[in-house]
Design an enzyme around this catalytic site. Structure first.
Site, mmCIF file in Angstrom:
data_model
loop_
_atom_site.group_PDB
_atom_site.id
_atom_site.type_symbol
_atom_site.label_atom_id
_atom_site.label_comp_id
_atom_site.label_asym_id
_atom_site.label_seq_id
_atom_site.Cartn_x
_atom_site.Cartn_y
_atom_site.Cartn_z
ATOM 1 C CG PHE A 172 -0.217 0.422 2.505
ATOM 2 C CD1 PHE A 172 -0.021 1.771 2.809
ATOM 3 C CD2 PHE A 172 0.289 -0.525 3.384
ATOM 4 C CE1 PHE A 172 0.656 2.149 3.969
ATOM 5 C CE2 PHE A 172 0.958 -0.153 4.539
ATOM 6 C CZ PHE A 172 1.149 1.189 4.828
ATOM 7 C CE LYS A 196 -2.793 -8.532 -4.238
ATOM 8 N NZ LYS A 196 -3.555 -7.410 -3.685
ATOM 9 C CD GLU A 199 -5.241 -6.205 -0.007
ATOM 10 O OE1 GLU A 199 -4.276 -5.944 -0.764
ATOM 11 O OE2 GLU A 199 -5.232 -7.187 0.778
ATOM 12 C CB SER A 249 4.543 -7.389 5.380
ATOM 13 O OG SER A 249 3.670 -8.411 4.958
ATOM 14 C CB CYS A 304 10.402 -0.263 2.451
ATOM 15 S SG CYS A 304 11.036 0.325 0.899
ATOM 16 C CD GLU A 405 8.590 -2.783 8.172
ATOM 17 O OE1 GLU A 405 7.942 -3.817 7.938
ATOM 18 O OE2 GLU A 405 9.104 -2.084 7.280
HETATM 19 P P1 NAD Z 1 1.498 -6.576 2.889
HETATM 20 O O1 NAD Z 1 2.482 -7.672 2.889
HETATM 21 O O2 NAD Z 1 0.412 -6.594 3.898
HETATM 22 O O3 NAD Z 1 0.769 -6.533 1.466
HETATM 23 C C1 NAD Z 1 1.511 -6.600 0.268
HETATM 24 C C2 NAD Z 1 0.728 -7.431 -0.742
HETATM 25 O O4 NAD Z 1 0.664 -8.788 -0.299
HETATM 26 C C3 NAD Z 1 -0.689 -6.951 -0.939
HETATM 27 O O5 NAD Z 1 -0.957 -6.921 -2.319
HETATM 28 C C4 NAD Z 1 -1.526 -7.973 -0.198
HETATM 29 O O6 NAD Z 1 -2.760 -8.190 -0.838
HETATM 30 C C5 NAD Z 1 -0.674 -9.222 -0.221
HETATM 31 N N1 NAD Z 1 -0.806 -10.007 1.012
HETATM 32 C C6 NAD Z 1 -0.809 -9.526 2.275
HETATM 33 N N2 NAD Z 1 -0.898 -10.536 3.153
HETATM 34 C C7 NAD Z 1 -0.961 -11.670 2.446
HETATM 35 C C8 NAD Z 1 -1.050 -13.051 2.782
HETATM 36 N N3 NAD Z 1 -1.091 -13.445 4.041
HETATM 37 N N4 NAD Z 1 -1.085 -13.960 1.796
HETATM 38 C C9 NAD Z 1 -1.004 -13.578 0.530
HETATM 39 N N5 NAD Z 1 -0.928 -12.267 0.137
HETATM 40 C C10 NAD Z 1 -0.900 -11.338 1.079
HETATM 41 O O7 NAD Z 1 2.319 -5.217 2.947
HETATM 42 P P2 NAD Z 1 1.741 -3.744 3.094
HETATM 43 O O8 NAD Z 1 1.250 -3.557 4.479
HETATM 44 O O9 NAD Z 1 0.852 -3.405 1.972
HETATM 45 O O10 NAD Z 1 3.083 -2.874 2.890
HETATM 46 C C11 NAD Z 1 3.934 -2.517 3.936
HETATM 47 C C12 NAD Z 1 5.121 -3.444 4.011
HETATM 48 O O11 NAD Z 1 5.809 -3.441 2.779
HETATM 49 C C13 NAD Z 1 6.160 -3.013 5.033
HETATM 50 O O12 NAD Z 1 6.619 -4.167 5.706
HETATM 51 C C14 NAD Z 1 7.275 -2.406 4.202
HETATM 52 O O13 NAD Z 1 8.559 -2.448 4.761
HETATM 53 C C15 NAD Z 1 7.211 -3.260 2.996
HETATM 54 N N6 NAD Z 1 7.810 -2.618 1.851
HETATM 55 C C16 NAD Z 1 9.025 -3.084 1.429
HETATM 56 C C17 NAD Z 1 9.643 -2.478 0.363
HETATM 57 C C18 NAD Z 1 10.968 -2.961 -0.111
HETATM 58 O O14 NAD Z 1 11.357 -2.565 -1.173
HETATM 59 N N7 NAD Z 1 11.652 -3.821 0.619
HETATM 60 C C19 NAD Z 1 9.030 -1.400 -0.289
HETATM 61 C C20 NAD Z 1 7.790 -0.963 0.150
HETATM 62 C C21 NAD Z 1 7.183 -1.590 1.228
#
Ligand code: NAD
Length: 518
Positions: A172, A196, A199, A249, A304, A405
């Protein structure tokens, strides 16, 4: 303009706060060049994090819609792959022009859905735009290699070919930049793509896809499916999809890596982070404190590459804490579209209460709360997910706010006696995304750069996100995979080498020079 119903959401003519008064729209799928309403009966609300208003309804794509999107991508692949590289590149030239022309609309959509300030939202689009610009110069990255005479009269050469259908799963926090880290390079390299978006804030991705279509991307080359776990599982398991780019994440990224790899795919997973700044006693106070405040609290800490731990070599003395608190206090918390906002709300009430819990737990473990952002009230936006800049001191590695985090505007200050001690803290942390040292000493900086076990390093630069002719090189717990996103590594991820060994008998030349034997 936009064909996707997002126009009202992002109309430059209307005051941005009026957008909330509109009837929520349905977020469209993009399948085979058409923006369509899902037939699903499962929808989730996309909320404005400053007000809780429902901005749009997002469909949980059905399996048959998902299959149609994958088929569209698979059918588009042979022709797109055969399209000359300069023709594919020309679509990117047009795409970057359209992104520039629609920058404000994109930024407004991001501010409404994600919450960040308009300035940060423009940055979100701009950092993605830079990847599109790099895609315009992809040709030299796609060339292969050749060696003549590997044996008598035999030449050997390698070419890079696209993989086929590839997919991207987004977080997000950068609703424009992260999709743009993925599909522009993938499609310009000749792949077709299934995206994708998060959401929580799908608008920018849909608008960008709309612009990509307008730029001439043929139907089926880019498809969008919405949803959460089910769609992600289908992406991991589908045998047609050859590779997955993930940003998000730890839990989701490790899961997707394992499940995608088990299905034989290439996966790159960019995960969570705990980015440390190491502040040497000789660092310039004014510029360092300014950099720290921006990197820790900007975008409400939901980057991040945000700095969430500041390690003071020699300890956090009044010389540092005074100016740091002053800089943190001067930041204005407000809805992202308000002119004076320095940071907006967090993404959800749950994210906010989790951050508040981590602050409380660390205080009970002995951290000193020098500045407490809990309970901040923003007049006019009392229902927003606001957390003000928070500064914790005396933080040690066993505390919750350090182990987890936080992903909010919370800076944990730690003490170290020497640069060695600071390096030990940074190198012992599970994450290895980004880090920065602040110093006037070239020797200290060089030592840090050489010995720190982290993939992106800033020297007097707080958020060292590499520009896209380099790659985004998170290490250790912040990344699983081999090839990183964007840059040369990103192109390699979306292509595979084919190596040809060729022998042409010399007799052929003699035959040709004596003319055709009819
Ligand atoms: P998130 O993991 O909750 O969601 C990311 C994607 O994964 C979404 O599209 C979501 O629908 C999907 N998803 C979430 N949980 C899932 C599950 N259990 N099974 C399958 N799919 C699932 O992450 P977020 O909250 O949207 O973003 C924040 C996180 O992203 C932070 O941890 C941040 O550090 C990380 N991030 C990392 C980078 C990087 O380059 N390393 C860059 C931006 C954000």
């Amino acid at each position: 303009g936009f064909a996707t119903g997002f126009r009202w959401l992002a109309s430059a003519a209307a005051p941005i706060s009026a957008a909330a008064a509109n009837t929520p729209i349905k977020v469209k799928l993009l399948i085979n060049g058409n923006f369509v309403d899902s037939a699903t009966d499962k929808w989730i609300g996309v909320h404005n994090p400053a007000t809780q208003d429902v901005l749009s309804h997002l469909p949980l794509t059905t399996k048959s819609e998902f299959d149609s999107a994958v088929s569209a991508a698979a059918e588009a692949f042979p022709r797109w792959r055969a399209t000359p590289v300069p023709t594919r590149v020309r679509v990117m030239f047009k795409f970057q022009e359209l992104i520039r022309a629609n920058m404000e609309e994109l930024a407004r959509s991001i501010t409404l859905e994600q919450g960040k300030t308009l300035a940060d939202a423009r940055g979100d689009v701009f950092r993605g735009l830079e990847v599109v610009e790099t895609a315009c110069g992809i040709a030299p990255f796609l060339t292969g290699e050749m060696l003549e005479n590997v044996a008598g009269g035999i030449d050997c050469y390698s070419v890079r070919q696209p993989l086929g259908v590839v997919a991207g799963i987004c977080p997000f926090n950068f609703p424009a930049m992260v999709p743009l880290w993925m599909f522009p390079l993938a499609v310009t390299a000749g792949n077709t793509f299934l995206l994708k978006p998060s959401e929580r804030d799908p608008g920018a991705a849909v608008m960008l896809a709309d612009l990509a279509q307008q730029a001439g991307l043929p139907k089926g080359v880019l498809n969008i499916v919405h949803g959460s776990r089910d769609v992600v599982n289908w992406i991991c398991d589908d045998p047609t999809i050859r590779a997955i780019s993930f940003v998000g994440s730890n839990a989701a990224g490790r899961y997707i890596y394992a499940r995608g790899c088990a299905a034989g795919k290439r996966v790159q997973s960019n995960l969570g982070a705990k980015n440390h700044a190491v502040i040497m006693p000789d660092a310039d106070v004014d510029s360092t404190v300014k950099a720290l405040a921006g990197a820790a609290f900007g975008a409400a800490g939901q980057r991040c590459m945000a700095i969430s731990a500041a390690v003071f070599v020699g300890g956090l003395s009044e010389r540092w804490s005074g100016p740091l608190l002053e800089a943190a206090r001067s930041l204005k918390v407000n809805a992202g579209w308000e002119k004076d906002a320095d940071l907006g709300p967090m993404i959800s009430p749950e994210a906010k209460s989790r951050a508040e819990r981590l602050i409380a737990s660390s205080a009970s473990q002995g951290a000193r709360v020098l500045l407490d952002g809990r309970g901040v009230v923003v007049p006019g936006y009392e229902r927003g997910n606001f957390l003000g800049p928070t500064v914790l001191a005396g933080v040690t590695p066993d505390m919750e706010c350090y182990k987890e985090e936080v992903f909010g505007p919370v800076l944990s200050c730690m003490d170290a006696a020497t640069l060695d001690d600071a390096l030990a803290i940074v190198n012992t942390n599970e994450h290895g995304n980004g880090t920065a040292i602040f110093t006037r000493s070239g020797a200290a900086a060089r030592r840090f750069q050489n010995e720190v076990d982290v993939g992106m390093v800033g020297i007097n630069v707080p958020i060292p996100v590499p520009l896209p002719f380099f790659s985004f090189t998170g290490w250790r717990g912040s990344f699983v995979g081999d090839l990183h996103m964007y840059g040369r590594s990103g192109v390699q991820f979306y292509t595979q080498s084919k190596t040809v060994t060729a022998k042409w008998p010399a007799e052929d030349v003699a035959q040709i020079s004596s003319g055709p034997s009819l």
